[in-house]
Design a protein around this motif. Structure first.
Motif, mmCIF file in Angstrom:
data_model
loop_
_atom_site.group_PDB
_atom_site.id
_atom_site.type_symbol
_atom_site.label_atom_id
_atom_site.label_comp_id
_atom_site.label_asym_id
_atom_site.label_seq_id
_atom_site.Cartn_x
_atom_site.Cartn_y
_atom_site.Cartn_z
ATOM 1 N N ASN A 188 4.703 -5.015 -1.734
ATOM 2 C CA ASN A 188 5.935 -4.432 -1.188
ATOM 3 C C ASN A 188 6.160 -3.019 -1.707
ATOM 4 O O ASN A 188 6.563 -2.122 -0.958
ATOM 5 C CB ASN A 188 7.134 -5.307 -1.545
ATOM 6 N N ALA A 189 5.911 -2.830 -2.996
ATOM 7 C CA ALA A 189 6.145 -1.516 -3.597
ATOM 8 C C ALA A 189 5.157 -0.476 -3.081
ATOM 9 O O ALA A 189 5.525 0.664 -2.800
ATOM 10 C CB ALA A 189 6.060 -1.622 -5.115
ATOM 11 N N VAL A 190 3.900 -0.873 -2.946
ATOM 12 C CA VAL A 190 2.867 0.086 -2.560
ATOM 13 C C VAL A 190 2.897 0.385 -1.058
ATOM 14 O O VAL A 190 2.851 1.537 -0.643
ATOM 15 C CB VAL A 190 1.478 -0.431 -2.970
ATOM 16 N N PHE A 191 2.994 -0.693 -0.238
ATOM 17 C CA PHE A 191 2.912 -0.503 1.211
ATOM 18 C C PHE A 191 4.276 -0.527 1.901
ATOM 19 O O PHE A 191 4.365 -0.259 3.098
ATOM 20 C CB PHE A 191 2.012 -1.577 1.824
ATOM 21 N N GLY A 192 5.317 -0.829 1.162
ATOM 22 C CA GLY A 192 6.635 -0.922 1.776
ATOM 23 C C GLY A 192 7.674 -0.007 1.183
ATOM 24 O O GLY A 192 8.871 -0.254 1.308
ATOM 25 N N ILE A 197 4.605 5.987 1.172
ATOM 26 C CA ILE A 197 3.602 6.827 0.510
ATOM 27 C C ILE A 197 2.634 7.349 1.569
ATOM 28 O O ILE A 197 2.297 6.638 2.529
ATOM 29 C CB ILE A 197 2.844 6.012 -0.554
ATOM 30 N N ASN A 198 2.191 8.572 1.413
ATOM 31 C CA ASN A 198 1.228 9.141 2.358
ATOM 32 C C ASN A 198 0.023 8.203 2.486
ATOM 33 O O ASN A 198 -0.630 7.870 1.494
ATOM 34 C CB ASN A 198 0.766 10.514 1.863
ATOM 35 N N PRO A 199 -0.294 7.739 3.707
ATOM 36 C CA PRO A 199 -1.380 6.767 3.871
ATOM 37 C C PRO A 199 -2.737 7.283 3.413
ATOM 38 O O PRO A 199 -3.604 6.489 3.020
ATOM 39 C CB PRO A 199 -1.368 6.467 5.374
ATOM 40 N N TYR A 200 -2.934 8.600 3.428
ATOM 41 C CA TYR A 200 -4.208 9.148 2.962
ATOM 42 C C TYR A 200 -4.361 8.946 1.455
ATOM 43 O O TYR A 200 -5.469 8.707 0.954
ATOM 44 C CB TYR A 200 -4.308 10.623 3.338
ATOM 45 N N ALA A 201 -3.246 9.021 0.727
ATOM 46 C CA ALA A 201 -3.296 8.776 -0.715
ATOM 47 C C ALA A 201 -3.649 7.318 -0.999
ATOM 48 O O ALA A 201 -4.457 7.018 -1.893
ATOM 49 C CB ALA A 201 -1.948 9.127 -1.351
ATOM 50 N N LEU A 202 -3.063 6.415 -0.236
ATOM 51 C CA LEU A 202 -3.354 4.988 -0.435
ATOM 52 C C LEU A 202 -4.765 4.636 0.033
ATOM 53 O O LEU A 202 -5.422 3.778 -0.563
ATOM 54 C CB LEU A 202 -2.326 4.143 0.313
ATOM 55 N N ARG A 204 -7.409 6.474 -0.189
ATOM 56 C CA ARG A 204 -8.333 6.845 -1.271
ATOM 57 C C ARG A 204 -8.204 5.868 -2.442
ATOM 58 O O ARG A 204 -9.211 5.425 -3.008
ATOM 59 C CB ARG A 204 -8.032 8.282 -1.718
ATOM 60 N N ALA A 205 -6.978 5.526 -2.792
ATOM 61 C CA ALA A 205 -6.761 4.654 -3.954
ATOM 62 C C ALA A 205 -7.344 3.260 -3.750
ATOM 63 O O ALA A 205 -7.930 2.679 -4.673
ATOM 64 C CB ALA A 205 -5.264 4.550 -4.242
ATOM 65 N N PHE A 206 -7.203 2.718 -2.539
ATOM 66 C CA PHE A 206 -7.656 1.356 -2.263
ATOM 67 C C PHE A 206 -9.003 1.298 -1.568
ATOM 68 O O PHE A 206 -9.490 0.221 -1.238
ATOM 69 C CB PHE A 206 -6.606 0.614 -1.418
ATOM 70 N N GLN A 207 -9.611 2.505 -1.340
ATOM 71 C CA GLN A 207 -10.915 2.562 -0.669
ATOM 72 C C GLN A 207 -10.866 1.867 0.692
ATOM 73 O O GLN A 207 -11.714 1.038 1.040
ATOM 74 C CB GLN A 207 -12.002 1.949 -1.558
ATOM 75 N N LEU A 208 -9.840 2.215 1.485
ATOM 76 C CA LEU A 208 -9.634 1.662 2.817
ATOM 77 C C LEU A 208 -9.591 2.782 3.839
ATOM 78 O O LEU A 208 -9.362 3.950 3.504
ATOM 79 C CB LEU A 208 -8.312 0.886 2.875
ATOM 80 N N ASP A 209 -9.793 2.408 5.099
ATOM 81 C CA ASP A 209 -9.583 3.370 6.173
ATOM 82 C C ASP A 209 -8.090 3.626 6.325
ATOM 83 O O ASP A 209 -7.261 2.737 6.089
ATOM 84 C CB ASP A 209 -10.150 2.841 7.490
ATOM 85 N N VAL A 210 -7.751 4.827 6.764
ATOM 86 C CA VAL A 210 -6.349 5.192 6.913
ATOM 87 C C VAL A 210 -5.636 4.272 7.900
ATOM 88 O O VAL A 210 -4.486 3.888 7.693
ATOM 89 C CB VAL A 210 -6.214 6.662 7.357
ATOM 90 N N GLU A 214 -2.166 2.196 7.379
ATOM 91 C CA GLU A 214 -1.023 2.326 8.280
ATOM 92 C C GLU A 214 -0.612 0.979 8.855
ATOM 93 O O GLU A 214 0.585 0.705 9.046
ATOM 94 C CB GLU A 214 -1.359 3.318 9.394
ATOM 95 N N ASP A 215 -1.586 0.121 9.120
ATOM 96 C CA ASP A 215 -1.268 -1.229 9.600
ATOM 97 C C ASP A 215 -0.534 -2.013 8.521
ATOM 98 O O ASP A 215 0.441 -2.722 8.810
ATOM 99 C CB ASP A 215 -2.555 -1.959 10.003
ATOM 100 N N LEU A 216 -0.980 -1.895 7.276
ATOM 101 C CA LEU A 216 -0.308 -2.585 6.174
ATOM 102 C C LEU A 216 1.116 -2.055 5.991
ATOM 103 O O LEU A 216 2.054 -2.831 5.770
ATOM 104 C CB LEU A 216 -1.100 -2.409 4.877
ATOM 105 N N GLN A 217 1.293 -0.760 6.105
ATOM 106 C CA GLN A 217 2.636 -0.190 5.974
ATOM 107 C C GLN A 217 3.538 -0.675 7.101
ATOM 108 O O GLN A 217 4.725 -0.942 6.890
ATOM 109 C CB GLN A 217 2.560 1.341 5.969
ATOM 110 N N ALA A 218 2.998 -0.830 8.289
ATOM 111 C CA ALA A 218 3.773 -1.358 9.407
ATOM 112 C C ALA A 218 4.167 -2.811 9.156
ATOM 113 O O ALA A 218 5.302 -3.233 9.453
ATOM 114 C CB ALA A 218 2.980 -1.238 10.705
ATOM 115 N N ARG A 219 3.269 -3.587 8.571
ATOM 116 C CA ARG A 219 3.563 -4.989 8.273
ATOM 117 C C ARG A 219 4.675 -5.129 7.242
ATOM 118 O O ARG A 219 5.459 -6.079 7.284
ATOM 119 C CB ARG A 219 2.291 -5.698 7.769
#
Length: 224
Positions: A188-192, A197-202, A204-210, A214-219
């Motif tokens: 919740n804190a990281v994606f909500g 948080i700028n998705p590009y920063a996340l 890089r941090a989580f080694q995921l595609d942008v 963005e899908d996780l932030q939407a969820r």
């Protein structure tokens, strides 16, 4: 020798001070019942204290913790926290209590941390897979499967979780070493967060595609 004793005294004093400031302050009176009206009390550590002569048994009382809570939600759990806001008599005492209900087949109290408290968990019903992860650089997982009557401890600040791995509902009770332990649910804190948080920063941090970020932030309900 005297020149050695003075610095040592300062070191010991500093150490004692740092330890004392890491937890809720110890009370210097029998109790300090929290009150919201500043005209009726004095301010102590985030709360006003009621005149002790006006305290009642209800200031130290709560009923209904035996009632099962609704776990029909995304994570399949429900935490009922009894802190200083529910029991005013907890003010300055440095403890709180929580009931956690878990849905069958994977009901989870997701990874989270309490910034101000250690936790001791007692399983009343069900079978729980629990654990905590130590800090960097090791990030070691300490985990156990718990059954009714089992107890597990989560040290202060450590990310921890509980998952019900049984086909029936589970119930646990947790004691925490703060009147207001706080909780940071990691996902919740990281994606909500608000704003997000700028998705590009996340990414890089989580080694995921942008787009995955963005899908996780939407969820988790964040909006631009």
């Amino acid at each position: 020798m005297k020149s050695v004793h003075v610095p040592l005294a300062f070191v010991l004093f500093a150490l004692a001070s740092s330890l004392a400031s890491a937890y809720d302050p110890s009370p210097l009176q029998d109790f300090c019942v929290a009150i919201n009206d500043p005209t009726l009390g004095i301010f102590v550590n985030g709360k006003f204290c009621k005149d002790p002569n006006h305290a009642t048994p209800d200031d130290f009382f709560f009923t209904g913790l035996n009632i099962p809570r609704d776990t029909n939600n995304q994570v399949g759990s429900n935490v009922t926290l009894l802190n200083v806001d529910q029991i005013p008599g907890l003010n300055t005492i440095g403890i709180s209590l929580a009931r956690i209900d878990y849905a069958p087949n994977g009901g989870e109290n997701p990874p989270h941390t309490h910034p101000r408290a250690s936790e001791i968990l007692f399983v009343q019903e069900g079978t729980l897979y629990v654990g905590f992860v130590t800090s960097n650089p090791n990030n070691t997982l300490f985990s156990k499967i718990l059954y009714p009557g089992d107890v597990f401890v989560f040290p202060i600040g450590m990310i921890h979780f509980q998952v019900n791995i049984a086909k029936t509902a589970a119930v646990a009770f947790a004691g925490l070493s703060s009147q207001n332990p706080g909780v940071i649910t990691i996902a919740n804190a990281v994606f909500g967060s608000t704003p997000p948080i700028n998705p590009y920063a996340l990414a890089r941090a989580f080694q995921l595609d942008v787009d995955v970020v963005e899908d996780l932030q939407a969820r988790f309900g964040t909006k631009d």
